[in-house]
Design a protein around this motif. Structure first.
Motif, PDB file in Angstrom:
ATOM      1  N   LYS A   2       0.831  -1.209   0.000  1.00 53.25           N
ATOM      2  CA  LYS A   2       0.000   0.000   0.000  1.00 53.25           C
ATOM      3  C   LYS A   2       0.861   1.253   0.000  1.00 53.25           C
ATOM      4  O   LYS A   2       0.530   2.229  -0.636  1.00 53.25           O
ATOM      5  N   ILE A  50     -10.230   4.460  -4.935  1.00 55.22           N
ATOM      6  CA  ILE A  50     -10.443   4.353  -3.494  1.00 55.22           C
ATOM      7  C   ILE A  50     -11.056   2.999  -3.156  1.00 55.22           C
ATOM      8  O   ILE A  50     -11.770   2.414  -3.965  1.00 55.22           O
ATOM      9  N   GLN A  51     -10.748   2.503  -1.973  1.00 53.86           N
ATOM     10  CA  GLN A  51     -11.253   1.199  -1.542  1.00 53.86           C
ATOM     11  C   GLN A  51     -11.896   1.319  -0.174  1.00 53.86           C
ATOM     12  O   GLN A  51     -11.561   2.212   0.608  1.00 53.86           O
ATOM     13  N   ASN A 113      -6.221   5.815   1.758  1.00 56.98           N
ATOM     14  CA  ASN A 113      -7.493   6.013   1.068  1.00 56.98           C
ATOM     15  C   ASN A 113      -8.043   7.410   1.287  1.00 56.98           C
ATOM     16  O   ASN A 113      -8.690   7.973   0.402  1.00 56.98           O
ATOM     17  N   TYR A 154     -17.117   6.429   2.325  1.00 62.22           N
ATOM     18  CA  TYR A 154     -15.871   5.707   2.570  1.00 62.22           C
ATOM     19  C   TYR A 154     -15.323   5.819   3.992  1.00 62.22           C
ATOM     20  O   TYR A 154     -14.500   5.009   4.399  1.00 62.22           O
TER      21      TYR A 154
END
Length: 156
Positions: A2, A50-51, A113, A154
């Motif tokens: 990441k 984005i996750q 994120n 999110y």
């Protein structure tokens, strides 16, 4: 993993920013490049990047969430009928955004994120401070609204 993706994202943003500045200077008299820049700023590509946190929202620090709420309130309460109004709004949004960045204590994937969400917002606020076209300013403002509203999709 990441961390390397995040570093690549930063480098890409910086390089793209430099290239966009160069293009803007070369084509400042042409209407088409300006529209292309506005279109790029309004892009929702970040939504593809984005996750979620294994299907759940990321936990954000309270200062970030309060900052987003404050920016949403600014958008709703400030009149924007002139370029000066849009610039005033942009400057106020920028102050809140700077505070959010300064007070961010998030780490790891949630932080990565958050930055995927935040970088386009920063670009939009910057563009709003620089535009001198009411139509573009209105489009950018609406894109900022959409960006701010997506925060709650999110983060919690």
């Amino acid at each position: 993993m990441k961390k390397s993706v995040f570093i690549i994202l930063i480098i890409t943003t910086v390089v793209a920013s430099c290239k966009n500045t160069e293009k803007k200077e070369k084509n400042s008299n042409s209407e088409e490049p300006v529209q292309a820049q506005v279109d790029a700023i309004l892009s929702t590509q970040w939504m593809n990047d984005i996750q979620l946190n294994d299907g759940s929202k990321w936990e954000a620090n309270i200062e970030t969430t309060e900052g987003v709420i404050k920016m949403q309130k600014l958008i709703k309460t400030q009149t924007t009928t002139t370029i000066e109004d849009f610039h005033f709004l942009a400057n106020n949004l920028n102050e809140v955004k700077n505070k959010v960045v300064k007070e961010c204590t998030m780490k790891g994937a949630s932080h990565d994120n958050l930055h995927i969400w935040l970088y386009p917002l920063i670009e939009k606020v910057t563009a709003l401070t620089e535009t001198n076209d009411i139509s573009d300013a209105s489009k950018i403002k609406q894109s900022i609204v959409e960006n701010l509203n997506a925060y709650s999709d999110y983060f919690e």
